[in-house]
Design a protein around this motif. Structure first.
Motif, mmCIF file in Angstrom:
data_model
loop_
_atom_site.group_PDB
_atom_site.id
_atom_site.type_symbol
_atom_site.label_atom_id
_atom_site.label_comp_id
_atom_site.label_asym_id
_atom_site.label_seq_id
_atom_site.Cartn_x
_atom_site.Cartn_y
_atom_site.Cartn_z
ATOM 1 N N ILE A 188 -28.554 -0.986 -3.636
ATOM 2 C CA ILE A 188 -28.346 -2.247 -2.919
ATOM 3 C C ILE A 188 -26.917 -2.729 -3.093
ATOM 4 O O ILE A 188 -26.267 -3.192 -2.149
ATOM 5 N N GLY A 189 -26.394 -2.624 -4.303
ATOM 6 C CA GLY A 189 -25.013 -3.027 -4.523
ATOM 7 C C GLY A 189 -24.030 -2.196 -3.732
ATOM 8 O O GLY A 189 -23.064 -2.725 -3.159
ATOM 9 N N ALA A 190 -24.246 -0.884 -3.680
ATOM 10 C CA ALA A 190 -23.357 -0.016 -2.902
ATOM 11 C C ALA A 190 -23.422 -0.362 -1.423
ATOM 12 O O ALA A 190 -22.389 -0.410 -0.734
ATOM 13 N N LEU A 191 -24.617 -0.611 -0.915
ATOM 14 C CA LEU A 191 -24.749 -1.003 0.495
ATOM 15 C C LEU A 191 -24.102 -2.362 0.737
ATOM 16 O O LEU A 191 -23.530 -2.599 1.814
ATOM 17 N N ALA A 192 -24.158 -3.249 -0.257
ATOM 18 C CA ALA A 192 -23.486 -4.539 -0.129
ATOM 19 C C ALA A 192 -21.981 -4.357 -0.041
ATOM 20 O O ALA A 192 -21.295 -5.031 0.742
ATOM 21 N N VAL A 193 -21.434 -3.445 -0.842
ATOM 22 C CA VAL A 193 -19.998 -3.143 -0.760
ATOM 23 C C VAL A 193 -19.637 -2.704 0.658
ATOM 24 O O VAL A 193 -18.662 -3.192 1.255
ATOM 25 N N ALA A 194 -20.412 -1.773 1.216
ATOM 26 C CA ALA A 194 -20.125 -1.283 2.567
ATOM 27 C C ALA A 194 -20.238 -2.395 3.602
ATOM 28 O O ALA A 194 -19.398 -2.509 4.500
ATOM 29 N N ALA A 195 -21.287 -3.232 3.477
ATOM 30 C CA ALA A 195 -21.470 -4.322 4.433
ATOM 31 C C ALA A 195 -20.336 -5.333 4.346
ATOM 32 O O ALA A 195 -19.847 -5.826 5.379
ATOM 33 N N LEU A 196 -19.892 -5.651 3.136
ATOM 34 C CA LEU A 196 -18.788 -6.593 2.962
ATOM 35 C C LEU A 196 -17.494 -6.029 3.534
ATOM 36 O O LEU A 196 -16.686 -6.751 4.132
ATOM 37 N N ARG A 197 -17.286 -4.728 3.357
ATOM 38 C CA ARG A 197 -16.100 -4.089 3.945
ATOM 39 C C ARG A 197 -16.112 -4.229 5.456
ATOM 40 O O ARG A 197 -15.100 -4.595 6.069
ATOM 41 N N HIS A 198 -17.260 -3.946 6.059
ATOM 42 C CA HIS A 198 -17.363 -4.063 7.516
ATOM 43 C C HIS A 198 -17.230 -5.511 7.980
ATOM 44 O O HIS A 198 -16.800 -5.760 9.118
ATOM 45 N N ALA A 199 -17.608 -6.467 7.119
ATOM 46 C CA ALA A 199 -17.528 -7.885 7.488
ATOM 47 C C ALA A 199 -16.146 -8.470 7.272
ATOM 48 O O ALA A 199 -15.917 -9.642 7.577
ATOM 49 N N GLY A 200 -15.195 -7.678 6.739
ATOM 50 C CA GLY A 200 -13.818 -8.136 6.648
ATOM 51 C C GLY A 200 -13.373 -8.660 5.304
ATOM 52 O O GLY A 200 -12.323 -9.316 5.222
ATOM 53 N N ALA A 201 -14.113 -8.389 4.225
ATOM 54 C CA ALA A 201 -13.655 -8.805 2.898
ATOM 55 C C ALA A 201 -12.327 -8.133 2.577
ATOM 56 O O ALA A 201 -12.118 -6.952 2.877
ATOM 57 N N ALA A 202 -11.429 -8.872 1.938
ATOM 58 C CA ALA A 202 -10.103 -8.333 1.639
ATOM 59 C C ALA A 202 -10.109 -7.440 0.412
ATOM 60 O O ALA A 202 -9.440 -6.401 0.386
ATOM 61 N N GLU A 203 -10.831 -7.863 -0.635
ATOM 62 C CA GLU A 203 -10.922 -7.097 -1.872
ATOM 63 C C GLU A 203 -12.369 -7.120 -2.352
ATOM 64 O O GLU A 203 -13.020 -8.172 -2.304
ATOM 65 N N ILE A 204 -12.859 -5.970 -2.793
ATOM 66 C CA ILE A 204 -14.235 -5.885 -3.286
ATOM 67 C C ILE A 204 -14.205 -5.182 -4.633
ATOM 68 O O ILE A 204 -13.807 -4.016 -4.729
#
Length: 346
Positions: A182-198
């Motif tokens: 779930i955390g890894a998928l959250a990283v991918a989703a946040l990247r696609h949503a435009g987060a600057a740093e994860i």
């Protein structure tokens, strides 16, 4: 047909069940892959998941994809036999293509595949043939392999949660606490949503390598001397379902920031320093399963092959016991899946 069934704590079996015939208005899906979720692991090990206790044999599994095998009489809205589909595990559920929120995921009388929340239990999808309503089926794009598509349900859960953060995500510094599937998928989703740093944090190296493969800009192993700066992040996503992880998230977010509770915490009272939430004027978001996000999850999986990095192991249905042991060991696995029938994509 074969099915993965829990009979009680520590009693997981591969049983032989009668093959179903599709009832009027329903379809049969030949399940090809099933992803093992944390709730499946709890049922198998403990005979319960949160407040829900197994009181009768329960077929597990709610992250399933396959091929339409047959349709019952009057199943006029069903995809044609041979169509590759993902299965929405909830009843009732949002109709295919819905964009406006329905709230059906919060229906207290709703059911979910592979859950002991109902009496009788709602049998799950780790079976060779699964009966479903046509409204639960989502046809898959031709270029999306079934093995990657098995991530559609957990990715939909993540997309529902991260959407609660809204426009805060774009350009944000985000901490993901817990880098399991779930955390890894959250990283991918946040990247696609435009987060600057994860930044992804965990206690194991394998999950952190997975998080890096899907877009984490920084990874930190907290068990190996790593640390997280206080008040350094705009947002945090708690994805481990652990009280200590939530404490880390609250401490790491800046004043005026927000925390998304994506992991499932215990039903019982937990000790968390809520004074931190007050002093920093933080916003704490809860998130329950998903509503209309399954279609978006499928489209995202079809567009981004990097999601394959989340899939670490695949076992045949006969190897279910070993598959569950693998899935329960974050030091060697990310998302572990069962191959229940022959993959037509292979």
């Amino acid at each position: 047909m074969k099915a993965v069934v829990v009979h009680g704590p520590g009693d997981l079996r591969v049983d032989t069940l009668p093959e179903p015939e599709p009832a009027p208005g329903r379809v049969l899906v030949r399940v090809v892959y099933g992803g093992i979720c944390g709730s499946d692991l709890h049922y198998a090990a403990d005979g319960r998941n949160g407040p829900y206790t197994v009181t009768e044999p329960l077929t597990l599994g709610h992250e399933v994809v396959g091929v339409v095998a047959a349709a019952g009489r009057d199943a006029t809205a069903a995809p044609a036999v041979g169509t590759r589909v993902a299965v929405h595990p909830a009843t009732p559920c949002a109709p295919p293509g819905a964009s406006a929120s329905t709230g059906l995921h919060l229906d207290p009388d709703g059911t979910y595949l592979g859950s002991a929340s109902t009496r009788p239990h709602t049998q799950g999808g780790f079976v060779e043939l699964l009966e479903a309503q046509p409204s639960q089926l989502r046809p898959l794009p031709g270029g999306l392999p079934l093995r990657r598509a098995v991530l559609a349900e957990p990715l939909a859960v993540v997309l529902h949660g991260t959407a609660r953060l809204g426009e805060r995500v774009r350009g944000a510094r985000v901490l993901v606490s817990g880098a399991g599937p779930i955390g890894a998928l959250a990283v991918a989703a946040l990247r696609h949503a435009g987060a600057a740093e994860i930044t992804a944090v965990d206690l194991q190296d394998v999950p952190l390598r997975t998080a890096a493969a899907v877009g984490a800009t920084t990874t930190v192993n907290l068990a190996d001397g790593g640390s997280v700066d206080r008040s350094a992040f705009d947002l945090a996503v708690e994805a481990a379902g652990a009280v200590a992880s939530l404490a880390t998230a609250l401490d790491a977010v800046r004043p005026g920031g927000a925390v998304l509770q994506l992991g499932m915490l215990p039903r019982e009272a937990v000790a968390v320093a809520m004074s931190t939430l007050i002093a920093k004027e933080l916003t704490l978001y809860g998130s329950q399963r998903f509503d209309t996000e399954l279609d978006a999850a499928i489209a995202l999986l079809a567009a981004d092959p990097s999601f394959d990095a989340v899939l670490s192991h695949a076992y045949s249905v006969e190897e279910a016991s070993e598959a569950f042991r693998c899935a329960a060991d974050p030091s060697r696995s990310a998302k572990t899946v069962l191959r229940i029938s022959t993959d037509p994509d292979a």
